[in-house]
Write a protein that holds these residues in place. Structure first.
Motif, PDB file in Angstrom:
ATOM      1  N   MET A   1       0.847  -1.202   0.000  1.00 50.05           N
ATOM      2  CA  MET A   1       0.000   0.000   0.000  1.00 50.05           C
ATOM      3  C   MET A   1       0.878   1.246   0.000  1.00 50.05           C
ATOM      4  SD  MET A   1      -2.660   1.274   2.886  1.00 50.05           S
ATOM      5  CE  MET A   1      -4.162   0.372   2.669  1.00 50.05           C
ATOM      6  N   TYR A  28      -0.163   5.947   6.766  1.00 52.98           N
ATOM      7  CA  TYR A  28      -1.027   5.275   5.803  1.00 52.98           C
ATOM      8  C   TYR A  28      -2.467   5.763   5.922  1.00 52.98           C
ATOM      9  CZ  TYR A  28       2.908   2.317   4.784  1.00 52.98           C
ATOM     10  OH  TYR A  28       4.144   1.891   4.381  1.00 52.98           O
ATOM     11  N   GLY A  30      -6.146   6.388   6.739  1.00 48.55           N
ATOM     12  CA  GLY A  30      -6.958   5.967   7.877  1.00 48.55           C
ATOM     13  C   GLY A  30      -6.224   5.947   9.199  1.00 48.55           C
ATOM     14  N   GLU A  31      -4.926   6.267   9.167  1.00 52.20           N
ATOM     15  CA  GLU A  31      -4.169   6.250  10.424  1.00 52.20           C
ATOM     16  C   GLU A  31      -4.178   7.619  11.098  1.00 52.20           C
ATOM     17  OE1 GLU A  31      -0.775   2.845   9.584  1.00 52.20           O
ATOM     18  OE2 GLU A  31      -0.127   4.909   9.887  1.00 52.20           O
ATOM     19  N   LEU A 189     -13.284  15.514  21.498  1.00 53.67           N
ATOM     20  CA  LEU A 189     -12.580  14.246  21.267  1.00 53.67           C
ATOM     21  C   LEU A 189     -13.522  13.200  20.685  1.00 53.67           C
ATOM     22  CD1 LEU A 189     -10.351  13.455  24.344  1.00 53.67           C
ATOM     23  CD2 LEU A 189      -9.678  13.689  21.963  1.00 53.67           C
ATOM     24  N   ASP A 190     -14.712  13.142  21.264  1.00 53.48           N
ATOM     25  CA  ASP A 190     -15.700  12.177  20.796  1.00 53.48           C
ATOM     26  C   ASP A 190     -16.079  12.476  19.349  1.00 53.48           C
ATOM     27  OD1 ASP A 190     -17.534  10.063  21.010  1.00 53.48           O
ATOM     28  OD2 ASP A 190     -19.150  11.491  21.398  1.00 53.48           O
ATOM     29  N   ARG A 193     -13.203  11.493  17.042  1.00 48.01           N
ATOM     30  CA  ARG A 193     -13.161  10.032  16.906  1.00 48.01           C
ATOM     31  C   ARG A 193     -14.200   9.542  15.917  1.00 48.01           C
ATOM     32  NH1 ARG A 193     -11.011   6.389  21.270  1.00 48.01           N
ATOM     33  NH2 ARG A 193     -12.651   4.865  21.104  1.00 48.01           N
ATOM     34  N   ARG A 197     -13.579   7.827  12.185  1.00 48.59           N
ATOM     35  CA  ARG A 197     -14.153   6.520  11.882  1.00 48.59           C
ATOM     36  C   ARG A 197     -15.046   6.573  10.640  1.00 48.59           C
ATOM     37  NH1 ARG A 197     -17.306   5.394  16.575  1.00 48.59           N
ATOM     38  NH2 ARG A 197     -18.981   6.430  15.477  1.00 48.59           N
ATOM     39  N   ARG A 214      -4.019   8.972  23.673  1.00 48.88           N
ATOM     40  CA  ARG A 214      -4.476   7.634  24.072  1.00 48.88           C
ATOM     41  C   ARG A 214      -5.823   7.329  23.406  1.00 48.88           C
ATOM     42  NH1 ARG A 214      -2.771   3.103  26.731  1.00 48.88           N
ATOM     43  NH2 ARG A 214      -2.015   4.154  28.582  1.00 48.88           N
ATOM     44  N   LEU A 215      -6.672   8.342  23.356  1.00 48.13           N
ATOM     45  CA  LEU A 215      -8.027   8.108  22.868  1.00 48.13           C
ATOM     46  C   LEU A 215      -8.167   8.306  21.363  1.00 48.13           C
ATOM     47  CD1 LEU A 215      -9.924   9.788  25.818  1.00 48.13           C
ATOM     48  CD2 LEU A 215      -9.712   7.345  25.343  1.00 48.13           C
ATOM     49  N   ASP A 218      -3.640   6.132  16.719  1.00 48.66           N
ATOM     50  CA  ASP A 218      -3.191   4.747  16.591  1.00 48.66           C
ATOM     51  C   ASP A 218      -1.709   4.650  16.896  1.00 48.66           C
ATOM     52  OD1 ASP A 218      -5.681   3.856  15.251  1.00 48.66           O
ATOM     53  OD2 ASP A 218      -4.959   5.145  13.630  1.00 48.66           O
ATOM     54  N   ARG A 219      -0.994   5.671  16.466  1.00 51.60           N
ATOM     55  CA  ARG A 219       0.466   5.657  16.604  1.00 51.60           C
ATOM     56  C   ARG A 219       0.926   6.921  17.285  1.00 51.60           C
ATOM     57  NH1 ARG A 219       2.361   5.321  10.643  1.00 51.60           N
ATOM     58  NH2 ARG A 219       4.402   5.440  11.653  1.00 51.60           N
ATOM     59  N   LEU A 233       3.210   2.080  18.338  1.00 49.55           N
ATOM     60  CA  LEU A 233       1.778   2.095  18.572  1.00 49.55           C
ATOM     61  C   LEU A 233       1.520   2.828  19.882  1.00 49.55           C
ATOM     62  CD1 LEU A 233       1.038  -1.587  17.597  1.00 49.55           C
ATOM     63  CD2 LEU A 233       0.503   0.456  16.269  1.00 49.55           C
TER      64      LEU A 233
ATOM     65  N   PRO B  42       3.497  -1.149  11.946  1.00 53.41           N
ATOM     66  CA  PRO B  42       2.394  -0.563  12.710  1.00 53.41           C
ATOM     67  C   PRO B  42       1.051  -0.672  11.988  1.00 53.41           C
ATOM     68  CG  PRO B  42       4.289   0.880  12.797  1.00 53.41           C
ATOM     69  CD  PRO B  42       4.668  -0.278  11.922  1.00 53.41           C
ATOM     70  N   ARG B  43       1.054  -0.414  10.675  1.00 56.42           N
ATOM     71  CA  ARG B  43      -0.256  -0.387  10.015  1.00 56.42           C
ATOM     72  C   ARG B  43      -0.877  -1.770   9.935  1.00 56.42           C
ATOM     73  NH1 ARG B  43       0.026  -1.820   4.367  1.00 56.42           N
ATOM     74  NH2 ARG B  43       2.232  -2.066   3.916  1.00 56.42           N
ATOM     75  N   ILE B  46      -2.352  -2.210  13.324  1.00 53.22           N
ATOM     76  CA  ILE B  46      -3.560  -1.387  13.463  1.00 53.22           C
ATOM     77  C   ILE B  46      -4.728  -2.075  12.765  1.00 53.22           C
ATOM     78  CG2 ILE B  46      -4.617   0.811  12.793  1.00 53.22           C
ATOM     79  CD1 ILE B  46      -1.696   2.002  13.125  1.00 53.22           C
ATOM     80  N   ARG B  49      -5.836  -5.130  14.728  1.00 53.28           N
ATOM     81  CA  ARG B  49      -6.635  -4.790  15.896  1.00 53.28           C
ATOM     82  C   ARG B  49      -8.043  -4.373  15.522  1.00 53.28           C
ATOM     83  NH1 ARG B  49      -2.667  -1.013  19.483  1.00 53.28           N
ATOM     84  NH2 ARG B  49      -1.420  -2.652  20.397  1.00 53.28           N
ATOM     85  N   ARG B  50      -8.176  -3.717  14.400  1.00 59.54           N
ATOM     86  CA  ARG B  50      -9.478  -3.201  13.989  1.00 59.54           C
ATOM     87  C   ARG B  50     -10.418  -4.336  13.591  1.00 59.54           C
ATOM     88  NH1 ARG B  50      -8.371   2.112  10.536  1.00 59.54           N
ATOM     89  NH2 ARG B  50      -7.534   2.907  12.495  1.00 59.54           N
ATOM     90  N   VAL B  63     -13.403   7.800  26.122  1.00 55.24           N
ATOM     91  CA  VAL B  63     -13.537   9.254  26.119  1.00 55.24           C
ATOM     92  C   VAL B  63     -14.556   9.616  27.203  1.00 55.24           C
ATOM     93  CG1 VAL B  63     -14.231  11.275  24.782  1.00 55.24           C
ATOM     94  CG2 VAL B  63     -13.085   9.378  23.644  1.00 55.24           C
ATOM     95  N   VAL B  66     -18.835   9.924  27.075  1.00 56.52           N
ATOM     96  CA  VAL B  66     -19.461   9.152  26.006  1.00 56.52           C
ATOM     97  C   VAL B  66     -20.301   8.048  26.651  1.00 56.52           C
ATOM     98  CG1 VAL B  66     -19.020   7.598  24.074  1.00 56.52           C
ATOM     99  CG2 VAL B  66     -17.641   9.662  24.362  1.00 56.52           C
ATOM    100  N   GLU B  74     -19.015   0.939  19.529  1.00 58.59           N
ATOM    101  CA  GLU B  74     -17.949   1.507  18.694  1.00 58.59           C
ATOM    102  C   GLU B  74     -17.189   0.478  17.845  1.00 58.59           C
ATOM    103  OE1 GLU B  74     -14.566   3.465  20.476  1.00 58.59           O
ATOM    104  OE2 GLU B  74     -14.538   4.948  18.869  1.00 58.59           O
TER     105      GLU B  74
END
Ligand SMILES: Nc1ncnc2c1ncn2[C@@H]1O[C@H](COP(=O)(O)OP(=O)(O)O)[C@@H](O)[C@H]1O
Ligand SMILES: [Mg+2]
Lengths: 256, 192
Positions: A1, A28, A30-31, A189-190, A193, A197, A214-215, A218-219, A233, B42-43, B46, B49-50, B63, B66, B74
């Motif tokens: 990719m 990449y 989506g990260e 934050l919510d 996120r 997504r 943290r929330l 990903d990296r 990560l 990493p990817r 990731i 995990r997803r 969070v 929420v 989620e």
């Protein structure tokens, strides 16, 4: 990719002083990548180099353009880079007023970005603006108000709507929740996120708040004195920090 | 443990579907992650995990503010389940795990330890991951909820999930584990 962004040995100096140096990574699609470090560690310098606001002294920043694949954004022409800034990138500033036009209505702030990428149909622009204001939880009755009338959290959400309305692929954020009340931060934050997504956004988020990365991320990259001292990560770095400085950083917050 | 990790990430999962391993706690458990995974970028992790590897940790990290329903749904939304269906599944799981309906719209951050653990389990089991990591999933549960979680583990095994779990609870591990691995032998400083 193909990576969306390929960063190779980027360095930026302010005279003899290091802004940031030897930064390399691939991001990449989506990260979400977090960049943490204390004040003055070079986070903003790096972000601005990546977003084309500062010209690095060394290195390459390659972006996977829709038309021609990976292109070095440092060596491309200024108009090309500016166009990418409008169509493919977004930049969310810590202070909403730096990313908003304070004397233009909320609807105008969002619509203006669309017009910058050649949207012309007034009805469609307005509908898009209303849709995006709704997504960041700003109701339609605020559309004609100027951001000066908004609370800090609301200004920040407006800035996000203004930035995302054009469907960027990469969002740069510099302390997006900095200076906001804890409860307002949580809501933002919510929201971020959810957007990450739903749209599959890629993002680079600079913050000094480990709870935010943290929330959201990903990296994670940890910076100190302009250098990346640890990367991995997010939970790997935060739960099992290898570098003494990261250990200090993690242990000096209550619980993340 | 890095070698073990690599195998988990790469091959072992397919090879050992239906198997359940048990690791006594103390070592490896929480600090045993993906560091040092040579071939895993990493990817890849990731993505793994997803879509592939669920993880029920001992800590609920969410969070603030929420709602519990959103926290549990989620992983389904992330993997592309439509919103109404994701919420329905979340409701079913929370009901099954005896989380009172009046709590669903609240953030779990102020829940009791046992409630948080059950929310965490609901979240971990919401999406049918082919592989799951469970860190002491029955640790702070009363007998009734413990039995429900063990039933959920058994059901996940029945649908073909490979599970690696850390169980202090000897009766629980005898009930759900097909294989047991005593990681005491890997503890640094106790090499023979
Ligand atoms: N315009 C500038 N001129 C000179 N030095 C600067 C400038 N901007 C930043 N610096 C210096 O570069 C280093 C990194 O700064 P910065 O990227 O703003 O850090 P951070 O965002 O992590 O707080 C600091 O030592 C800072 O003083
Ligand atoms: Mg800064």
């Amino acid at each position: 990719m193909t990576p969306l962004l390929q960063v190779e040995n980027v360095a930026k100096f302010y005279g003899a002083r290091i802004g940031c140096t030897d930064v390399s990574f691939n991001l990449y699609p989506g990260e979400v990548m977090g960049v943490v470090g204390e004040s003055g560690s070079g986070k903003s310098t790096l972000l601005n180099c990546l977003a084309g606001h500062l010209v690095p002294d060394r290195g390459a920043v390659r972006f996977d353009t829709r038309a021609e694949g990976l292109r070095d954004t440092i060596t491309m022409s200024e108009p090309e880079r500016r166009m990418l800034g409008r169509t493919d990138w977004a930049f969310v500033h810590q202070h909403a007023r730096d990313g908003l036009r304070m004397n233009v209505s909320a609807g105008g702030n969002v619509g203006e970005r669309l017009m910058a990428v050649n949207a012309r149909h007034y009805g469609k622009i307005r509908a898009s603006a209303i849709d995006w204001l709704g997504r960041v939880e700003i109701t339609e009755d605020w559309i004609d108000d100027r951001p000066t009338a908004f609370s800090g959290g609301m200004q920040q959400r407006l800035q996000i709507a203004r930035n995302l309305v054009t469907g960027p692929r990469l969002v740069f954020m510099d302390e997006p929740t900095g200076g906001l009340d804890v409860s307002v931060q949580a809501r933002l934050l919510d929201l971020l996120r959810g957007l990450v997504r739903e749209i599959g956004l890629s993002a680079i988020i600079v913050t000094h708040d480990l709870a935010v990365v943290r929330l959201l991320a990903d990296r994670l990259m940890v910076m100190k004195d302009g250098h990346v001292i640890e990367a991995g990560l997010t939970d790997q770095v935060l739960d099992d920090p290898q570098h003494a400085y990261t250990q200090l950083l993690v242990s000096s917050v209550l619980q993340v | 443990m890095h070698c073990a990790n690599r195998r988990i990430g790469r091959r072992e999962i397919n090879a050992n579907a239906h198997d359940l391993w048990q690791l006594p706690n103390g070592i490896g458990s929480d600090h045993d992650r993906w560091s040092g995974c040579g071939p895993c970028r990493p990817r890849e992790i990731i993505a793994l995990r997803r879509n592939t590897l669920g993880y029920v940790s001992q800590f609920l990290r969410v969070v603030p503010r929420v709602s519990t329903l959103d926290v549990v749904s989620e992983p389904l939304l992330t993997t592309g389940t439509p919103c109404t269906q994701a919420l329905e599944t979340a409701q079913e799981l929370l009901a099954r795990l005896n989380i009172s309906e009046r709590l669903w719209s609240l953030s779990p951050t102020t829940f009791s330890g046992g409630e948080q653990q059950r929310v965490n389990i609901a979240r971990g089991f919401a999406y049918p991951y082919p592989a799951l990591l469970l860190d002491e999933p029955t640790a702070s549960l009363d007998p009734k909820n413990r039995a429900i979680v063990l039933a959920m583990i058994t059901e996940a095994k029945a649908r073909g999930a490979a599970i690696i779990g850390i169980f202090h609870d000897a009766a629980a591990r005898d009930e759900v584990c097909d294989r047991q691995l005593d990681v005491g032998q890997f503890t640094p400083g106790t090499m023979v």
